[in-house]
Write a protein that holds these residues in place. Structure first.
Motif, mmCIF file in Angstrom:
data_model
loop_
_atom_site.group_PDB
_atom_site.id
_atom_site.type_symbol
_atom_site.label_atom_id
_atom_site.label_comp_id
_atom_site.label_asym_id
_atom_site.label_seq_id
_atom_site.Cartn_x
_atom_site.Cartn_y
_atom_site.Cartn_z
ATOM 1 N N VAL A 98 -0.444 8.732 7.831
ATOM 2 C CA VAL A 98 -0.861 7.948 6.384
ATOM 3 C C VAL A 98 -1.253 8.937 5.251
ATOM 4 C CG1 VAL A 98 -1.562 5.896 7.721
ATOM 5 C CG2 VAL A 98 -3.318 7.303 7.117
ATOM 6 N N THR A 99 -0.969 8.360 4.146
ATOM 7 C CA THR A 99 -1.509 9.465 3.089
ATOM 8 C C THR A 99 -2.243 8.635 1.806
ATOM 9 O OG1 THR A 99 0.818 9.110 2.173
ATOM 10 C CG2 THR A 99 0.229 11.345 3.229
ATOM 11 N N LEU A 100 -3.205 8.943 1.521
ATOM 12 C CA LEU A 100 -3.834 8.496 0.310
ATOM 13 C C LEU A 100 -3.466 8.498 -0.986
ATOM 14 C CD1 LEU A 100 -7.584 8.404 1.992
ATOM 15 C CD2 LEU A 100 -5.550 6.645 2.346
ATOM 16 N N ALA A 101 -2.458 9.664 -0.962
ATOM 17 C CA ALA A 101 -2.067 10.087 -2.314
ATOM 18 C C ALA A 101 -0.668 10.568 -2.213
ATOM 19 C CB ALA A 101 -3.043 10.983 -3.046
ATOM 20 N N SER A 102 0.281 10.342 -2.858
ATOM 21 C CA SER A 102 1.560 10.977 -3.088
ATOM 22 C C SER A 102 2.298 11.035 -1.886
ATOM 23 C CB SER A 102 1.393 12.388 -3.603
ATOM 24 O OG SER A 102 2.877 13.092 -3.962
ATOM 25 N N PRO A 103 2.764 9.680 -1.318
ATOM 26 C CA PRO A 103 2.326 8.466 -2.100
ATOM 27 C C PRO A 103 1.279 7.908 -1.063
ATOM 28 C CG PRO A 103 4.301 8.027 -0.240
ATOM 29 C CD PRO A 103 3.745 9.809 -0.389
ATOM 30 N N ALA A 104 0.568 6.949 -1.612
ATOM 31 C CA ALA A 104 -0.374 6.054 -1.017
ATOM 32 C C ALA A 104 0.258 5.181 -0.118
ATOM 33 C CB ALA A 104 -1.350 5.377 -1.953
ATOM 34 N N THR A 105 -0.434 5.033 1.263
ATOM 35 C CA THR A 105 0.026 4.177 2.314
ATOM 36 C C THR A 105 -0.765 2.794 2.075
ATOM 37 O OG1 THR A 105 0.272 6.056 3.872
ATOM 38 C CG2 THR A 105 0.233 3.773 4.689
ATOM 39 N N SER A 106 -0.479 1.841 2.101
ATOM 40 C CA SER A 106 -0.966 0.477 1.833
ATOM 41 C C SER A 106 -1.693 0.062 3.160
ATOM 42 C CB SER A 106 -0.167 -0.632 1.350
ATOM 43 O OG SER A 106 0.737 -1.014 2.581
ATOM 44 N N PHE A 107 -2.870 -0.735 3.119
ATOM 45 C CA PHE A 107 -3.541 -1.287 4.273
ATOM 46 C C PHE A 107 -2.479 -2.009 5.103
ATOM 47 C CE2 PHE A 107 -7.542 -0.083 2.180
ATOM 48 C CZ PHE A 107 -8.216 0.252 3.105
ATOM 49 N N GLY A 108 -1.628 -2.827 4.284
ATOM 50 C CA GLY A 108 -0.827 -3.693 4.753
ATOM 51 C C GLY A 108 0.356 -3.150 5.849
ATOM 52 N N PHE A 109 0.632 -1.901 5.573
ATOM 53 C CA PHE A 109 1.707 -1.135 6.451
ATOM 54 C C PHE A 109 0.815 -0.589 7.562
ATOM 55 C CE2 PHE A 109 3.672 2.594 7.785
ATOM 56 C CZ PHE A 109 5.119 2.085 7.737
ATOM 57 N N ILE A 110 -0.463 -0.316 7.260
ATOM 58 C CA ILE A 110 -1.223 0.281 8.458
ATOM 59 C C ILE A 110 -1.409 -0.720 9.394
ATOM 60 C CG2 ILE A 110 -3.395 1.436 9.109
ATOM 61 C CD1 ILE A 110 -3.282 2.786 6.503
ATOM 62 N N ASP A 111 -1.771 -1.700 8.937
ATOM 63 C CA ASP A 111 -2.261 -2.974 9.700
ATOM 64 C C ASP A 111 -0.962 -3.598 10.556
ATOM 65 O OD1 ASP A 111 -4.801 -2.718 9.203
ATOM 66 O OD2 ASP A 111 -4.948 -3.899 7.623
ATOM 67 N N ARG A 112 -0.055 -3.676 9.861
ATOM 68 C CA ARG A 112 1.268 -4.188 10.385
ATOM 69 C C ARG A 112 1.603 -3.225 11.830
ATOM 70 N NH1 ARG A 112 1.966 -7.020 6.104
ATOM 71 N NH2 ARG A 112 3.297 -8.835 6.131
ATOM 72 N N PHE A 113 1.675 -2.039 11.379
ATOM 73 C CA PHE A 113 1.881 -1.100 12.519
ATOM 74 C C PHE A 113 1.121 -1.163 13.807
ATOM 75 C CE2 PHE A 113 2.044 2.815 15.105
ATOM 76 C CZ PHE A 113 3.288 3.176 15.132
ATOM 77 N N LEU A 114 -0.192 -1.307 13.434
ATOM 78 C CA LEU A 114 -1.336 -1.544 14.601
ATOM 79 C C LEU A 114 -1.152 -2.664 15.165
ATOM 80 C CD1 LEU A 114 -4.564 -0.003 12.841
ATOM 81 C CD2 LEU A 114 -2.996 1.255 14.483
ATOM 82 N N VAL A 115 -0.784 -3.922 14.653
ATOM 83 C CA VAL A 115 -0.504 -5.101 15.469
ATOM 84 C C VAL A 115 0.564 -4.890 16.233
ATOM 85 C CG1 VAL A 115 0.580 -7.544 14.829
ATOM 86 C CG2 VAL A 115 -1.634 -6.613 13.598
ATOM 87 N N THR A 116 1.599 -4.291 15.644
ATOM 88 C CA THR A 116 2.908 -4.160 16.602
ATOM 89 C C THR A 116 2.773 -3.290 17.653
ATOM 90 O OG1 THR A 116 4.475 -4.264 14.560
ATOM 91 C CG2 THR A 116 5.244 -3.263 16.795
ATOM 92 N N ALA A 117 1.694 -2.223 17.723
ATOM 93 C CA ALA A 117 1.312 -1.456 18.661
ATOM 94 C C ALA A 117 0.455 -2.115 19.592
ATOM 95 C CB ALA A 117 0.526 -0.349 18.232
ATOM 96 N N GLU A 118 -0.555 -2.919 19.209
ATOM 97 C CA GLU A 118 -1.383 -3.700 20.037
ATOM 98 C C GLU A 118 -0.623 -4.765 20.814
ATOM 99 O OE1 GLU A 118 -4.606 -4.550 20.461
ATOM 100 O OE2 GLU A 118 -5.429 -2.846 19.305
#
Length: 308
Positions: A98-118
């Motif tokens: 994930v990156t917080l700049a150039s480009p910034a990763t959204s919480f939505g994307f992180i959480d969707r990935f984590l839900v799929t992994a869970e």
């Protein structure tokens, strides 16, 4: 012969023979039923298969059996709306860059990935890349986000593929495992892989100046050997991660902080949206569940795009 799919380019697959390490170009025999899944790719990188080599074409083979999968990461297919796409199978862990700049990763994307992994019991570590671009404020913010996820059981690592910060820590994490490296387009996966496996000449693309979204450089999934017994699956940059086959009532089970409260709601079929006596919403109000995580939950319940 038994082998592992190490590259998938559509109708042809590169298979690494388990006993010899030799590579074979293989195709799939006829129609292939995929364990009841409606998927655009019947085979994925990481799949264990049985194949035979055709004598008339040196090294080429035909795949005729796939072993049951331990787990997999899956997303909605970009091209076929009713289908899913298996990103990779039989993983020991996932690393989400994930990156917080150039480009910034959204919480939505992180959480969707984590839900799929869970959902498939795949442990995930967040790799915060491009830390060389962070100023003091962004460093503080990154620390807060890392802390938020670590409290939920998702470890985080700071990393800069350009300066080398944290690369040795990522390398240690890979040792002896099959790891999936995933993330948005443009988060620097290829640069990171070049830092981890210096002899691999991967293309690294400059970030698109037009939309601050990454341009795809990896066009197919591929399993790379970091060293004997240690493998890294590189995947094309994902622009959107749609959830697959997840019923609204199941979703909260894949949020660890919500899972702990499910038996405390007044109604056993509580969706944690507007119902009275909801323990999850009470925890959000009291700050025990982070608001961005709850926002992600609502977005997933309503099947919204994750890019905002």
């Amino acid at each position: 012969m038994t082998g592992i799919i190490v590259r998938s380019t559509g109708s042809w697959y590169v298979v690494r023979e388990i006993s010899t390490g030799q590579f074979h170009h293989c195709r799939l025999r006829g129609k292939f039923k995929n364990q009841g899944l409606k998927v655009s790719n019947p085979l994925a990188v990481g799949d264990e298969v049985e194949f035979t080599v055709e004598e008339q074409t040196e090294g080429a083979g035909v795949i005729h059996h796939i072993a049951p999968r331990r787990n997999y990461i899956i997303r909605r297919s970009v091209h076929k709306t009713e289908h899913a796409h298996i990103v990779a199978a039989n993983l020991d862990q996932a690393l989400l860059v994930v990156t917080l700049a150039s480009p910034a990763t959204s919480f939505g994307f992180i959480d969707r990935f984590l839900v799929t992994a869970e959902a498939y019991h795949i442990s995930t570590t967040l790799i915060f890349n491009k830390t060389d671009l962070y100023d003091d404020d962004l460093n503080d913010y990154q620390g807060q986000i890392q802390q938020l996820y670590e409290r939920l059981g998702y470890p985080g690592l700071r990393c800069s593929a350009h300066t080398g910060e944290g690369v040795a820590d990522v390398d240690a994490l890979l040792d002896g495992k099959v790891s999936l490296l995933s993330g948005h387009s443009g988060v620097g996966k290829s640069t990171l892989i070049n830092a981890l496996v210096p002899d691999l000449d991967l293309k690294t693309a400059e970030i698109s100046q037009f939309s601050d979204k990454g341009v795809h450089t990896t066009t197919y999934a591929e399993m790379l050997e970091v060293r004997p017994g240690t493998y890294l699956i590189d995947t094309p940059g994902i622009k959107e991660l749609g959830l697959v086959d997840m019923k609204a009532g199941e979703l909260a089970h894949y949020f660890p902080e919500m899972r702990a409260l499910l038996n405390q709601c007044r109604y056993h079929n509580c969706q944690h949206l507007h119902e009275p006596g909801c323990a999850v919403r009470e925890a959000v109000d009291k700050g025990r569940i982070a608001l961005p995580r709850y926002d992600s939950y609502i977005s997933m319940q309503q099947a919204e795009d994750n890019r905002r």
